[in-house]
Design a protein around this motif. Structure first.
Motif, short mmCIF file in Angstrom:
data_model
loop_
_atom_site.label_atom_id
_atom_site.label_comp_id
_atom_site.label_asym_id
_atom_site.label_seq_id
_atom_site.Cartn_x
_atom_site.Cartn_y
_atom_site.Cartn_z
N ARG A 309 0.82 -1.22 0.00
CA ARG A 309 0.00 0.00 0.00
C ARG A 309 0.86 1.27 0.00
NH1 ARG A 309 -4.32 -0.44 4.76
NH2 ARG A 309 -5.39 1.13 3.51
N CYS A 310 2.16 1.11 0.04
CA CYS A 310 3.06 2.25 0.21
C CYS A 310 3.54 2.78 -1.13
CB CYS A 310 4.25 1.85 1.08
SG CYS A 310 5.40 3.22 1.41
N ARG A 311 3.45 4.09 -1.32
CA ARG A 311 3.88 4.71 -2.57
C ARG A 311 5.37 5.03 -2.58
NH1 ARG A 311 -1.20 6.76 -1.45
NH2 ARG A 311 -0.49 8.74 -0.58
N LEU A 312 6.08 4.65 -1.51
CA LEU A 312 7.55 4.77 -1.49
C LEU A 312 8.23 3.41 -1.64
CD1 LEU A 312 8.22 7.31 1.43
CD2 LEU A 312 8.26 7.76 -1.03
N ALA A 313 7.45 2.33 -1.63
CA ALA A 313 8.02 0.98 -1.57
C ALA A 313 8.79 0.64 -2.84
CB ALA A 313 6.91 -0.04 -1.33
N ASP A 314 9.89 -0.09 -2.65
CA ASP A 314 10.68 -0.61 -3.77
C ASP A 314 11.02 -2.07 -3.49
OD1 ASP A 314 12.64 -0.50 -1.83
OD2 ASP A 314 13.74 1.17 -2.73
N ASP A 315 11.93 -2.63 -4.28
CA ASP A 315 12.27 -4.04 -4.13
C ASP A 315 12.85 -4.34 -2.76
OD1 ASP A 315 11.36 -4.60 -6.64
OD2 ASP A 315 13.34 -4.45 -7.60
N ARG A 316 13.61 -3.41 -2.21
CA ARG A 316 14.19 -3.63 -0.89
C ARG A 316 13.08 -3.82 0.16
NH1 ARG A 316 17.47 0.74 2.87
NH2 ARG A 316 18.08 -0.71 4.51
N ALA A 344 9.65 9.81 4.48
CA ALA A 344 8.23 9.51 4.65
C ALA A 344 7.35 10.75 4.49
CB ALA A 344 8.00 8.89 6.03
N ILE A 345 7.81 11.89 4.98
CA ILE A 345 7.03 13.11 4.91
C ILE A 345 6.83 13.56 3.47
CG2 ILE A 345 8.94 14.75 5.03
CD1 ILE A 345 5.64 14.95 7.01
N GLU A 346 7.66 13.07 2.53
CA GLU A 346 7.56 13.43 1.12
C GLU A 346 6.67 12.47 0.34
OE1 GLU A 346 11.58 13.30 -0.18
OE2 GLU A 346 12.30 14.71 1.35
N LEU A 347 5.93 11.63 1.02
CA LEU A 347 5.08 10.64 0.38
C LEU A 347 4.17 11.29 -0.66
CD1 LEU A 347 4.08 7.58 0.65
CD2 LEU A 347 2.24 8.55 2.04
N PRO A 348 4.15 10.79 -1.91
CA PRO A 348 3.22 11.35 -2.91
C PRO A 348 1.79 11.10 -2.50
CG PRO A 348 4.92 9.96 -3.94
CD PRO A 348 4.99 9.74 -2.46
N ARG A 349 0.91 12.00 -2.90
CA ARG A 349 -0.50 11.84 -2.58
C ARG A 349 -1.15 10.82 -3.50
NH1 ARG A 349 -2.90 15.30 0.90
NH2 ARG A 349 -1.58 16.98 1.70
N ALA A 350 -2.23 10.21 -2.99
CA ALA A 350 -2.91 9.16 -3.76
C ALA A 350 -3.58 9.75 -4.99
CB ALA A 350 -3.94 8.47 -2.89
N SER A 351 -4.06 10.98 -4.89
CA SER A 351 -4.73 11.63 -6.02
C SER A 351 -4.55 13.12 -5.90
CB SER A 351 -6.21 11.27 -6.04
OG SER A 351 -6.82 11.67 -4.83
N ALA A 352 -4.86 13.81 -6.99
CA ALA A 352 -4.74 15.26 -6.97
C ALA A 352 -5.66 15.84 -5.91
CB ALA A 352 -5.08 15.83 -8.34
N GLN A 353 -5.16 16.86 -5.20
CA GLN A 353 -5.96 17.46 -4.14
C GLN A 353 -7.14 18.25 -4.70
OE1 GLN A 353 -2.34 19.15 -1.92
NE2 GLN A 353 -3.94 19.09 -0.39
N ALA A 354 -6.85 19.06 -5.72
CA ALA A 354 -7.88 19.96 -6.21
C ALA A 354 -8.86 19.22 -7.11
CB ALA A 354 -7.23 21.12 -6.97
N LEU A 355 -10.13 19.61 -7.04
CA LEU A 355 -11.13 19.05 -7.93
C LEU A 355 -11.04 19.72 -9.29
CD1 LEU A 355 -14.15 19.03 -5.47
CD2 LEU A 355 -12.87 17.05 -6.26
N PRO A 356 -11.40 19.02 -10.36
CA PRO A 356 -11.36 19.64 -11.68
C PRO A 356 -12.31 20.82 -11.75
CG PRO A 356 -12.53 17.53 -11.72
CD PRO A 356 -11.87 17.63 -10.39
N ARG A 357 -11.87 21.90 -12.37
CA ARG A 357 -12.67 23.11 -12.49
C ARG A 357 -13.29 23.19 -13.89
NH1 ARG A 357 -13.84 24.99 -7.80
NH2 ARG A 357 -14.08 27.10 -8.60
N PRO A 358 -14.45 23.81 -14.05
CA PRO A 358 -15.01 24.01 -15.37
C PRO A 358 -14.09 24.86 -16.23
CG PRO A 358 -16.64 24.45 -13.66
CD PRO A 358 -15.30 24.30 -12.98
#
Length: 734
Positions: A309-316, A344-358
């Motif tokens: 579940r980790c977006r920093l995980a690698d083969d190690r 860890a504090i630099e973990l990428p977000r799961a999705s964009a924070q902002a909602l799409p704008r018209p």
């Protein structure tokens, strides 16, 4: 990678534990026998809680938090056993105690408050008998126990304790039941108090009072607290240190200030980012979520248990299990089981924070058509020959695609109003209910199939809403068949979509609800409510039993469904951060009366009714500021059987003017906000108070400035000339 090596720091040393530690857990490994196999639900967990210290344990449902508490008290189920490790309470090895010594320890040295108060109380005994038994178990005589029972109930903020003593558990609200359980736990003045989600069913003001009570007990008696919660803000306010559990392993530990300010494990970072905080709303950004689900107990045999579940995980990470890295932090040592704890504090977000704008940059205007109209709704119950006015002349409109948040203390009438809308209760004569302009029958049994399908609900307690004898698949499948008219393969397809949307793993479809955690049960209830494509969903505390990661997913789901299908919500919650995130408008109820209603942003930002002001000041935050600067309401919540004359809030109001508040029912004042074409069908911001809106704005602004500049406890006086000259009416900031 820079940073200390795990071998640079000593491992957990049990020899350092003595009677200065209230609780010591060393290398605890617990297994459950499931389908003929032993599965590890706790793996090598070690921590200590010192005398007088509060230690928080956080993590998702199923991580093993409650299992730690059960193992400490030797309350494990028959299929559970301690495979390895030790548990010491005040230096005594719990698992080596004889039956008499164990019974004495449970009666006098340690108490526990469980997550579900309904299951902790005996439905066949009165509250008086159950609370007095707790005193008797601690050594009091029956007469002494009965004399001390009303005092203890009053201490946990139960109004009219003598009346409550004659009640049975089913006659009390969920919040009231939890206060009774806490009163029973405090009866023995325990040296160690284990709190397992103790404030889940409590409103903000009562939660603040209960937390104050726990803090006071610690200060007076040196009581240690093991605080298990998914409410990170409560942990931030109450606990000096915190441990983060994931899939049965302690992945991070340290001083609460250090862990919350700079988390060193990606899982902790993810939990903190899931929280709805001030300034965030469904229209501005999505809440971050943690992808995937918890692994099955014992399924991860190699590498880091969080790698999938980790977006920093690698083969190690998938190859090597990280050891407990120990680091120096601002308030003491901090431990993290992450190879890349510095990143860890630099973990990428799961999705964009902002909602799409018209494309034109102008947000879409919310529909102004009224979907649900409620006018002059009242409800009177008759209890022991007395008339109890639970709801008094409440008028509310709900627009298509709108979320109306209902807030207020337990007993304010929120659930009664919701049940009147759903047709589960019949309103008093004179009330009007309409759906799309057409009359809506008072009782659900007299409504058309289409009307029943259009209004669905998610109840506060999933145990009361789900049949324990049926599997999850059958519970949701029956709703799909009855409400959506689906058959055969269509049910399976829709079932897969629903369960994925509410993050319910497929492996639970064959389970009975009694086999699920509280969070999983609520996910089942939410999936069932959406089975028939409803137009209005009444959500009565739908996320109170959920951990923050699942809560974020559910709030995103509710917001997405609303944007896509125009579904409307009546959203009831004690968690005001959640209400602010999801709601377009807020209605504030007190003792069955509507005191304030308006757009969410203007209600939360002010000016506010003095009751709303007190509610908001009670909400805990991660930094604990609201716990130190809240407005404490004086007196007890009045009884709906004999409400105060004039303004119903005057007996507790910190800004009371004087006789006018006691004698005259205040009018609704226009507080501005939401005017013009964008005004919601229910109108702009309105406050029911004798104090002029401009005066409220000035006083509340000054109070906030005083709070932000204060270095210690602050006291502010009430509003207006009358309050300034009447110190007995002054509110107190703490």
């Amino acid at each position: 990678m820079s940073g200390p090596s795990p071998s640079s720091f000593p491992a957990f040393d049990v020899s350092k534990s003595d009677r200065t530690d209230a609780l010591t857990v060393v290398g605890l490994t617990v297994t459950y026998r499931i389908r003929g196999r032993d599965r590890e639900v706790l793996q090598d967990v070690s921590f200590r809680v010192r005398r007088g210290e509060a230690y928080g344990l956080v993590g998702e449902s199923g991580c093993g938090k409650s299992t730690v508490a059960m193992a400490a008290l030797r309350y494990l189920a028959r299929n559970g056993k301690v495979k390895a490790g030790r548990v010491l309470i005040a230096g005594a090895d719990v698992h080596k105690l004889g039956a008499d010594a164990l019974r004495s320890m449970r009666a006098n040295a340690v108490s526990m408050v469980y997550q579900d108060p309904a299951r902790a109380l005996n439905p066949s005994l009165t509250i008086a008998r159950q609370v007095s038994e707790a005193f008797e178990a601690a050594g009091a005589t029956r007469d002494e126990a009965m004399q001390r029972t009303p005092q203890m109930l009053a201490r946990v903020r139960i109004a009219e304790p003598e009346r409550v003593m004659d009640s049975y558990p089913h006659q009390l609200s969920g919040g009231m039941q939890q206060r009774v359980v806490i009163a029973m736990a405090l009866a023995s003045n325990p040296a160690l108090l284990i709190l397992d989600e103790p404030t889940t069913g409590l409103d903000a003001t009562v939660e603040a009072e209960v937390l104050d009570l726990v803090a006071q007990l610690r200060e007076e008696l040196g009581t240690a607290v093991l605080f298990i919660s998914h409410n990170l803000a409560v942990i931030g306010r109450m606990c000096e240190r915190v441990g983060v559990l994931y899939a049965g392993k302690l992945v991070e530990e340290g001083a609460t200030q250090d862990v919350f300010a700079r988390p060193r494990h990606p899982y902790t970072v993810g939990l903190l980012r899931c929280l709805p905080t001030a300034g965030r709303s469904k229209d501005s950004e999505r809440l971050d979520t943690i992808a995937g689900t918890l692994p099955s107990p014992g399924s991860v045999t190699q590498g880091c248990i969080y790698a999938d579940r980790c977006r920093l995980a690698d083969d190690r990470c998938r190859r090597e299990a990280p050891p407990p890295y120990r680091l120096n932090a601002a308030h003491g040592d901090q431990m993290s089981r992450c190879h890349y704890h510095e990143r860890a504090i630099e973990l990428p977000r799961a999705s964009a924070q902002a909602l799409p704008r018209p494309l034109d940059g102008v947000p879409p205007r919310r529909p102004a058509s009224v979907m649900l109209h409620a006018q002059k709704l009242s409800k009177t119950f008759h209890v022991s020959g007395a008339a109890l006015r639970a709801l008094d002349d409440v008028s509310i409109d709900l627009a298509s695609g709108e979320t109306l948040g209902l807030v207020g203390e337990s007993g304010s009438g929120k659930t009664t109003l919701a049940r009147l809308m759903l047709g589960l209760l019949t309103p008093d004569a004179g009330g009007v209910l309409e759906l799309d302009g057409a009359p809506l029958a008072a009782r659900v049994t007299r409504r058309s199939d289409e009307q029943v399908k259009s209004l669905q609900t998610v109840f506060q307690n999933p145990d009361s809403a789900l049949n324990r004898a049926h599997s999850v698949k059958r519970l949701i499948g029956r709703a799909l068949s009855r409400l959506a008219g689906l058959r055969g393969a269509a049910i399976d397809a829709r079932l897969a979509t629903l369960t994925a949307a509410v993050r319910l793993p497929e492996r639970y479809l064959g389970s009975r609800t009694r086999q699920l955690s509280g969070g999983l049960k609520q996910r089942v209830a939410i999936a069932r409510a959406f089975a028939g494509e409803p137009r209005v969903v009444v959500c009565d505390e739908p996320t109170s039993a959920l951990d923050v990661s699942v809560q974020a997913a559910i709030l995103n789901l509710l917001a997405d469904l609303q944007r896509e299908r125009g579904v409307s919500y009546v959203f009831i919650s004690h968690n005001l951060h959640v209400v602010r995130y999801l709601s377009d408008r807020i209605a504030v109820l007190y003792l069955g009366r509507l005191l304030e209603i308006g757009p969410a942003a203007t209600v939360f930002d002010g000016p506010q009714h003095p009751y709303t002001e007190a509610l908001l000041s009670s909400v805990p935050t991660l930094d604990g500021e609201h716990g130190r600067n809240r407005i404490r309401l004086s007196g007890d919540l009045p009884s709906a059987a004999s409400p105060p004359s004039g303004c119903v809030f005057h007996t507790r109001c910190p800004r009371k003017l004087g006789a006018i508040c006691e004698q005259q029912d205040p009018p609704f004042l226009d507080a501005g906000g939401g005017t013009g074409d964008a005004a919601p069908p229910g109108g702009a911001h309105r406050i029911r108070c004798h104090i002029p809106v401009d005066t409220l704005r000035t006083l509340q602004s000054a109070s906030r400035d005083m709070m932000s500049n204060a270095t210690g406890n602050v006291t502010h006086d009430g509003a207006g000339d009358g309050a300034a000259n009447a110190p007995e009416n002054a509110g107190r900031n703490e």
